[in-house]
Enzyme design. Structure first.
Site, short mmCIF file in Angstrom:
data_model
loop_
_atom_site.label_atom_id
_atom_site.label_comp_id
_atom_site.label_asym_id
_atom_site.label_seq_id
_atom_site.Cartn_x
_atom_site.Cartn_y
_atom_site.Cartn_z
N ALA A 1 38.20 31.80 37.91
CA ALA A 1 36.80 31.97 37.50
C ALA A 1 36.68 33.08 36.48
O ALA A 1 37.64 33.79 36.18
CB ALA A 1 35.93 32.27 38.71
N ASN A 2 35.47 33.22 35.92
CA ASN A 2 35.11 34.33 35.05
C ASN A 2 34.11 35.23 35.76
O ASN A 2 33.43 34.80 36.68
CB ASN A 2 34.49 33.81 33.75
CG ASN A 2 35.51 33.19 32.83
OD1 ASN A 2 36.63 33.68 32.73
ND2 ASN A 2 35.15 32.11 32.17
N ARG A 3 33.99 36.47 35.29
CA ARG A 3 33.10 37.45 35.91
C ARG A 3 31.67 37.32 35.37
O ARG A 3 31.16 38.22 34.72
CB ARG A 3 33.60 38.87 35.66
CG ARG A 3 34.97 39.18 36.23
CD ARG A 3 35.35 40.62 35.89
NE ARG A 3 36.70 40.94 36.30
CZ ARG A 3 37.04 41.39 37.49
NH1 ARG A 3 36.11 41.57 38.41
NH2 ARG A 3 38.30 41.69 37.78
#
Length: 418
Positions: free
Chosen positions: A214-216
């Site tokens: 995932a990305n933040r």
């Protein structure tokens, strides 16, 4: 509405100046205080008496006016305005604006103001298409000047037609209302009748039943854009990855998990007038998701073969059919922010890129403790073919309102409204 807002209208020289009298009335109907500066050439077409009668304000014409300049009147005019509007904006006035020439009252005000500048060009088509004018337009847009028009149609010159007519007063007033909405006032109905598609949040790409790539992304900026577009009267479709945010009220929200899910939801939501891709989509996923939790096996690393996810932004921006009129992408960068955003703009084929520095150092430099990711504030650069606009640090809600105001101006009014 424009209640409580001051619009400083600069009327330039040209036959379209007669429309500016109606523009004063349209702005005042929406609650604005309208102050007027007239150039010497403008006074050849309409009189200060007429402008003053409609605005119910003194009309300013001279830079070296003894009474007005005792307290530096041109600075006061510039600083008290919420919006400086030039209508009509002649080729000469735009050239002076582009090069910072302040040899009259209008030029001095335009150079001194910190307010948003909106220009409504009006000139012969040959003048509008002249390379010098086109260069000046690029420079002005790069400096943050917003354009409404020009429109195509018949010219004052007998037998001439083309691109160069000043936008209609109602259209200019709509643009002014939309832009002033970016300062914290609701944008009203500037997007009424439009469909705006927004993506938000991260995507989660499963590795196994308990792990994912995932990305933040918190989704705060994307959700704020969706809410601002709805407040502007648009029908909004929000495609959201997994976030810990409530759904914005009155908006159709489609919850997705993976990049492939998001692409399917985006395509199903088309057609749209504008699409804003604020989601932080994972670039890669594992080639084969494990059916069971991967276990440590001594010192051996888990076999994670990666494959590329679909490029949602490029796919929509380069559609042969059904492409939204305006496609806006986001670029979260940690170095060379503007350069990477400009490269992304060309590579993806979109119209604008909203870029920000998501490194911890970049956030600190913008006054955002802990960086941008998950914060309530942001500092962005709006990158387009016309240049780069640097927007100061503001709340993500304010950034959203400003972006939506720009979208409303770019789309213009519905055909039935013009």
């Amino acid at each position: 509405m424009l209640a409580g807002k001051t619009v400083l209208l600069i009327i330039g020289g040209g036959i379209a100046a007669y429309k500016s009298l109606d523009l004063i009335r349209r702005l005042k109907e929406r609650g604005a205080r309208v102050r007027v500066v007239m150039t010497g050439a403008a006074q050849k077409f309409v009189t200060p008496l007429a402008a003053g009668a409609l605005s119910h304000e003194p009309v300013f014409t001279e830079l070296f006016d003894r009474a007005a300049e005792q307290d530096i009147g041109h600075i006061r005019l510039a600083r008290e305005a919420d919006l400086v509007l030039v209508a009509p904006a002649t080729a000469d006035r735009m050239a002076k604006m582009a090069h910072g020439i302040a040899d009259d009252l209008a030029g001095a005000v335009l150079l001194a103001t910190r307010a948003t500048r909106l220009v409504a060009p009006a000139m012969n088509p040959a003048m509008w298409m002249h390379p010098a004018t086109l260069r000046n337009v690029v420079m002005l847009k790069a400096d943050g000047v917003v354009f409404v028009g020009p429109k195509a149609g018949e010219m004052a010159e007998r037998g001439e037609e083309g691109l160069g007519r000043m936008a209609e007063p109602t259209e200019i007033a709509d643009a002014a209302e939309a832009l002033l909405g970016a300062g914290g006032v609701k944008v009203g109905g500037a997007l009424r009748g439009r469909h705006v598609l927004v993506t938000s949040g991260p995507t989660h790409e499963p590795i196994d039943p308990v792990r994912y790539i995932a990305n933040r992304s918190s989704g705060k900026q994307g959700h704020a854009i969706a809410a601002a577009a709805a407040a502007a009267g648009a029908r909004v479709t929000l495609v959201s990855g997994p976030v810990n945010l409530p759904d914005p009220a009155g908006i159709a929200v489609h919850h997705v998990e993976t990049a492939r899910d998001m692409l399917a939801a985006v395509e199903a939501a088309l057609p749209a007038d504008a699409a804003v891709f604020a989601a932080a989509v994972a670039d890669w996923r594992v080639a084969a998701e494990a059916g069971q939790k991967l276990k440590k096996d001594g010192n051996a690393l888990a076999p994670l073969a990666l494959t590329e996810n679909p490029d949602i932004l490029a796919g929509i921006a380069r559609r042969a059919e059904g492409r939204p009129r305006l496609v806006v992408g986001f670029a979260a960068e940690t170095q060379n922010v503007v350069a990477h955003a400009q490269a992304k703009l060309a590579r993806k084929g979109c119209d604008w890129i909203v870029a920000n520095d998501v490194s911890r150092d970049g956030g600190h430099q913008s006054g955002i403790p802990g960086g941008v990711m998950g914060a309530d504030s942001n500092a962005v650069h709006l990158v387009s073919a016309a240049g780069v606009e640097h927007w100061p640090t503001a709340s993500k809600a304010e950034i959203a309102q400003r972006l939506v105001a720009r979208i409303a101006v770019a789309l213009g009014p519905q055909e039935s409204q013009s």
